[in-house]
Structure formats: structure tokens, C-alpha cells
Motif scaffolding. Structure first.
Motif, PDB file in Angstrom:
ATOM      1  N   ARG A 172      -8.490  -7.900  -0.120  1.00  0.00           N
ATOM      2  CA  ARG A 172      -8.815  -6.606  -0.720  1.00  0.00           C
ATOM      3  C   ARG A 172      -7.807  -5.545  -0.286  1.00  0.00           C
ATOM      4  O   ARG A 172      -7.339  -4.734  -1.107  1.00  0.00           O
ATOM      5  CB  ARG A 172     -10.235  -6.195  -0.330  1.00  0.00           C
ATOM      6  N   GLU A 173      -7.465  -5.562   1.005  1.00  0.00           N
ATOM      7  CA  GLU A 173      -6.490  -4.599   1.518  1.00  0.00           C
ATOM      8  C   GLU A 173      -5.127  -4.806   0.858  1.00  0.00           C
ATOM      9  O   GLU A 173      -4.449  -3.838   0.502  1.00  0.00           O
ATOM     10  CB  GLU A 173      -6.364  -4.756   3.034  1.00  0.00           C
ATOM     11  N   GLN A 174      -4.751  -6.102   0.685  1.00  0.00           N
ATOM     12  CA  GLN A 174      -3.467  -6.394   0.039  1.00  0.00           C
ATOM     13  C   GLN A 174      -3.470  -5.929  -1.412  1.00  0.00           C
ATOM     14  O   GLN A 174      -2.473  -5.392  -1.905  1.00  0.00           O
ATOM     15  CB  GLN A 174      -3.180  -7.900   0.120  1.00  0.00           C
ATOM     16  N   ARG A 175      -4.623  -6.166  -2.106  1.00  0.00           N
ATOM     17  CA  ARG A 175      -4.728  -5.702  -3.490  1.00  0.00           C
ATOM     18  C   ARG A 175      -4.583  -4.190  -3.567  1.00  0.00           C
ATOM     19  O   ARG A 175      -3.909  -3.660  -4.465  1.00  0.00           O
ATOM     20  CB  ARG A 175      -6.065  -6.133  -4.095  1.00  0.00           C
ATOM     21  N   GLU A 176      -5.239  -3.491  -2.638  1.00  0.00           N
ATOM     22  CA  GLU A 176      -5.162  -2.033  -2.633  1.00  0.00           C
ATOM     23  C   GLU A 176      -3.736  -1.568  -2.376  1.00  0.00           C
ATOM     24  O   GLU A 176      -3.264  -0.605  -2.993  1.00  0.00           O
ATOM     25  CB  GLU A 176      -6.109  -1.462  -1.567  1.00  0.00           C
ATOM     26  N   LYS A 177      -3.045  -2.273  -1.465  1.00  0.00           N
ATOM     27  CA  LYS A 177      -1.653  -1.929  -1.192  1.00  0.00           C
ATOM     28  C   LYS A 177      -0.790  -2.169  -2.422  1.00  0.00           C
ATOM     29  O   LYS A 177       0.070  -1.346  -2.771  1.00  0.00           O
ATOM     30  CB  LYS A 177      -1.119  -2.754  -0.019  1.00  0.00           C
ATOM     31  N   ASP A 178      -1.009  -3.322  -3.074  1.00  0.00           N
ATOM     32  CA  ASP A 178      -0.240  -3.644  -4.284  1.00  0.00           C
ATOM     33  C   ASP A 178      -0.507  -2.621  -5.383  1.00  0.00           C
ATOM     34  O   ASP A 178       0.415  -2.188  -6.084  1.00  0.00           O
ATOM     35  CB  ASP A 178      -0.593  -5.056  -4.769  1.00  0.00           C
ATOM     36  N   GLU A 179      -1.789  -2.241  -5.530  1.00  0.00           N
ATOM     37  CA  GLU A 179      -2.142  -1.261  -6.556  1.00  0.00           C
ATOM     38  C   GLU A 179      -1.510   0.096  -6.251  1.00  0.00           C
ATOM     39  O   GLU A 179      -1.007   0.776  -7.156  1.00  0.00           O
ATOM     40  CB  GLU A 179      -3.663  -1.121  -6.637  1.00  0.00           C
ATOM     41  N   ALA A 180      -1.543   0.474  -4.949  1.00  0.00           N
ATOM     42  CA  ALA A 180      -0.933   1.752  -4.558  1.00  0.00           C
ATOM     43  C   ALA A 180       0.579   1.710  -4.781  1.00  0.00           C
ATOM     44  O   ALA A 180       1.183   2.689  -5.242  1.00  0.00           O
ATOM     45  CB  ALA A 180      -1.247   2.045  -3.085  1.00  0.00           C
ATOM     46  N   LYS A 181       1.170   0.562  -4.460  1.00  0.00           N
ATOM     47  CA  LYS A 181       2.609   0.402  -4.657  1.00  0.00           C
ATOM     48  C   LYS A 181       2.968   0.488  -6.134  1.00  0.00           C
ATOM     49  O   LYS A 181       3.954   1.137  -6.525  1.00  0.00           O
ATOM     50  CB  LYS A 181       3.055  -0.943  -4.076  1.00  0.00           C
ATOM     51  N   GLU A 182       2.153  -0.179  -6.975  1.00  0.00           N
ATOM     52  CA  GLU A 182       2.392  -0.148  -8.416  1.00  0.00           C
ATOM     53  C   GLU A 182       2.201   1.266  -8.959  1.00  0.00           C
ATOM     54  O   GLU A 182       2.982   1.728  -9.816  1.00  0.00           O
ATOM     55  CB  GLU A 182       1.437  -1.113  -9.112  1.00  0.00           C
ATOM     56  N   ARG A 185       5.152   3.250  -8.027  1.00  0.00           N
ATOM     57  CA  ARG A 185       6.308   2.875  -8.848  1.00  0.00           C
ATOM     58  C   ARG A 185       6.227   3.531 -10.233  1.00  0.00           C
ATOM     59  O   ARG A 185       7.205   4.089 -10.731  1.00  0.00           O
ATOM     60  CB  ARG A 185       6.373   1.355  -8.994  1.00  0.00           C
ATOM     61  N   VAL A 186       5.024   3.455 -10.831  1.00  0.00           N
ATOM     62  CA  VAL A 186       4.831   4.052 -12.153  1.00  0.00           C
ATOM     63  C   VAL A 186       5.053   5.559 -12.092  1.00  0.00           C
ATOM     64  O   VAL A 186       5.690   6.158 -12.978  1.00  0.00           O
ATOM     65  CB  VAL A 186       3.417   3.731 -12.679  1.00  0.00           C
ATOM     66  N   GLN A 187       4.529   6.190 -11.034  1.00  0.00           N
ATOM     67  CA  GLN A 187       4.687   7.635 -10.883  1.00  0.00           C
ATOM     68  C   GLN A 187       6.157   8.006 -10.700  1.00  0.00           C
ATOM     69  O   GLN A 187       6.635   8.991 -11.281  1.00  0.00           O
ATOM     70  CB  GLN A 187       3.869   8.130  -9.690  1.00  0.00           C
ATOM     71  N   ALA A 188       6.872   7.188  -9.885  1.00  0.00           N
ATOM     72  CA  ALA A 188       8.297   7.445  -9.665  1.00  0.00           C
ATOM     73  C   ALA A 188       9.074   7.318 -10.968  1.00  0.00           C
ATOM     74  O   ALA A 188       9.957   8.140 -11.265  1.00  0.00           O
ATOM     75  CB  ALA A 188       8.843   6.476  -8.614  1.00  0.00           C
ATOM     76  N   GLU A 189       8.735   6.291 -11.751  1.00  0.00           N
ATOM     77  CA  GLU A 189       9.402   6.114 -13.035  1.00  0.00           C
ATOM     78  C   GLU A 189       9.110   7.287 -13.971  1.00  0.00           C
ATOM     79  O   GLU A 189       9.993   7.754 -14.700  1.00  0.00           O
ATOM     80  CB  GLU A 189       8.953   4.802 -13.683  1.00  0.00           C
ATOM     81  N   ALA A 190       7.843   7.759 -13.942  1.00  0.00           N
ATOM     82  CA  ALA A 190       7.477   8.892 -14.784  1.00  0.00           C
ATOM     83  C   ALA A 190       8.248  10.144 -14.362  1.00  0.00           C
ATOM     84  O   ALA A 190       8.720  10.920 -15.218  1.00  0.00           O
ATOM     85  CB  ALA A 190       5.972   9.150 -14.695  1.00  0.00           C
TER      86      ALA A 190
END
Length: 279
Positions: A172-182, A185-190
């Protein structure tokens, strides 16, 4: 061993005692008489033996099962690993991995007054404690809660549960990290796209301003003068060159193709002196 050792001893003492109990139980299982009793109890071909023999055999099997129940109750209530892990509880009476006589099967064989389920065994009254019934429910894969008993979770099962919970928490923690990372990334691209869009617009504005400026210059520089218009423009230019160029454009770009006469255009007599110097 359980009766003579202290229940409230240190964890080291309890683990040591559990090891000794396990060794004694293994020795018990290896006894030829116990092996034969288990085989005869579960083998229909030997079910028709003399009544006296059957009673004696079932009495010995009950004694062995009670040892197991006491041992497992001790292990469970003290947070220790089960004496007979699940895989061994179904292979506890095995001889050289050939004949198998599971504890579960022996409990279901009816050695306790023909009772074969934990619910039926509970009906025997005070013959079994709640802890012993809970252990039997575990072997019989019945829910102790359904019998109004306190579930005794074996340490190995509890450890496995905690490991599963830890693994799930890590996932769950890894998923949350991956989701936060994604998300980052999306925010940076925006943000990058917004910067690029702003830059494109800035360039478009600059290009538009340049275009308008060039069109304005072209319009002013392409203005055609007649005789009178030219005289007026020339007069303004002589009086204030900068203001005249702002109005008519650079003098070098004036269109005089329709002017028929430039006589005295920049003469001093025409503009009251001083103009000749400008000319």
C-alpha cells in the motif's frame, strides 16, 4: 513438563520449554504401539477387533490427543509457535513418510464417546476446557467463535498474519508512493506545458507587434503626397523632424510620385528662414 515448569517464566524459558515439549511429542509419535493404534483406528480392516482391544486402543489414542491438546494450549496462550504446525498436524502419525495418520482424522474417528465435531465435543461438559476445545476446533477447521470459545491463535498463524499485514502495508505504501510520483510527474508536465504555452503566446504577441509595426511603417512610408500635402509635410519636417517622421514616416520613404512641382519646397523664403539649413 507443562505441569512442573513455571507458566510465568521468561520468554527464553518458555521457548526452551516449548522445544522440550516438541521433542517429547515427537518421541511419543515414534512409539510403535502408538503407530499401530493410529493405524488400526483409521483402517476399516481393523475396525472389527475385539471390544476390549478397541477400548484399550481408543484410551491410548485419547491420552495421546490430550497430550497434544495440552501442549498446543500451552504454546498458544504463551505466544509460542505451535507444537504441531499445520502441515505436521495432518502428518503427525507418519512412519517413514509412508503411512499417514493425521490428528484431525483421529479426532474425527469418534474416540471421544463418538463425538466428531468441536460442537459435539463441547456437549461432553467439563471433560474439556475451553482452551482444549479451541485447539480441537482449530484441528477440525471449525470456528471457535461459533462455539462461544475464545480463539487461541497459534503463534505461527499469528506471525503469518502479521507478515501478510506488513506486506500489504508495504504494498500500500509503495502504491501511494507510485501514485504520488505519477501525480508529481503529471503536474510537472502540466507546468512545463504551461511554460511552453506562455512562451508561444509571448512570441506570438511579439510577432504580432512586429507585424503591426512593419505594417504601420509600410503604411506611413507608402503614403502618397500631392503638391500641397508635400509642402505641408515638408514644413512640419523642417519645424520638428521627429514629430514629422512619427506622423509621415522617414522622409526617405515619402511617395512623391504624384507631386508635379517641388519648386521652392525647402527654400528659406518659403518657410521664413532657417529652413534652407535643413534643406
Amino acid at each position: 513438563l507443562i505441569a512442573t515448569e513455571c507458566y510465568n517464566g521468561s520468554s527464553v524459558l518458555k521457548r526452551s520449554l516449548r522445544k522440550r515439549i516438541e521433542q517429547e511429542v515427537v518421541k511419543l509419535f515414534k512409539l510403535e504401539r502408538i503407530q499401530n493404534d493410529a493405524k488400526h483406528q483409521l483402517d476399516p480392516a481393523h475396525a472389527g477387533r475385539a471390544l476390549d482391544y478397541k477400548k484399550a486402543r481408543e484410551a491410548r489414542i485419547r491420552a495421546v490427543l490430550m497430550v497434544i491438546l495440552h501442549a498446543e494450549s500451552f504454546a498458544a496462550t504463551n505466544g509460542l509457535e505451535a507444537i504441531l504446525p499445520k502441515k505436521r498436524s495432518r502428518l503427525s502419525f507418519s512412519s517413514k513418510n509412508t503411512d499417514v495418520y493425521p490428528v484431525t482424522a483421529l479426532l474425527q474417528s469418534g474416540v471421544f464417546e463418538g463425538k466428531t465435531t468441536a460442537k459435539q465435543l463441547k456437549e461432553l461438559g467439563e471433560q474439556f476446557s475451553d482452551k482444549e476445545l479451541s485447539v480441537m476446533a482449530g484441528f477440525l477447521e471449525e470456528e471457535a467463535d461459533d462455539l462461544g470459545l475464545v480463539t487461541l491463535k497459534m503463534a505461527a498463524e499469528e506471525k503469518a498474519r502479521k507478515e501478510r499485514e506488513l506486506l500489504e502495508a508495504q504494498e500500500r505504501e509503495q502504491r501511494e508512493k507510485d501514485e504520488a510520483k505519477e501525480k508529481a510527474r503529471v503536474q510537472a508536465e502540466a507546468e512545463q506545458e504551461a511554460v511552453r504555452e506562455a512562451e508561444r503566446r509571448r512570441k506570438e504577441v511579439e510577432e504580432e507587434e512586429k507585424r503591426k509595426k512593419s505594417v504601420g511603417v509600410a503604411e506611413s512610408s507608402g503614403r502618397k503626397f500631392g503638391n500641397e500635402d508635400l509642402k505641408a509635410a515638408a514644413k512640419e519636417w523642417c519645424e520638428d523632424e521627429q514629430t514629422a517622421e512619427t506622423k509621415y514616416g522617414p522622409i526617405s520613404g515619402w511617395d512623391v510620385s504624384e507631386v508635379t512641382s517641388m519648386r521652392g519646397l525647402f527654400s528659406a523664403s518659403e518657410y521664413g528662414g532657417g529652413v534652407g539649413e535643413a534643406a
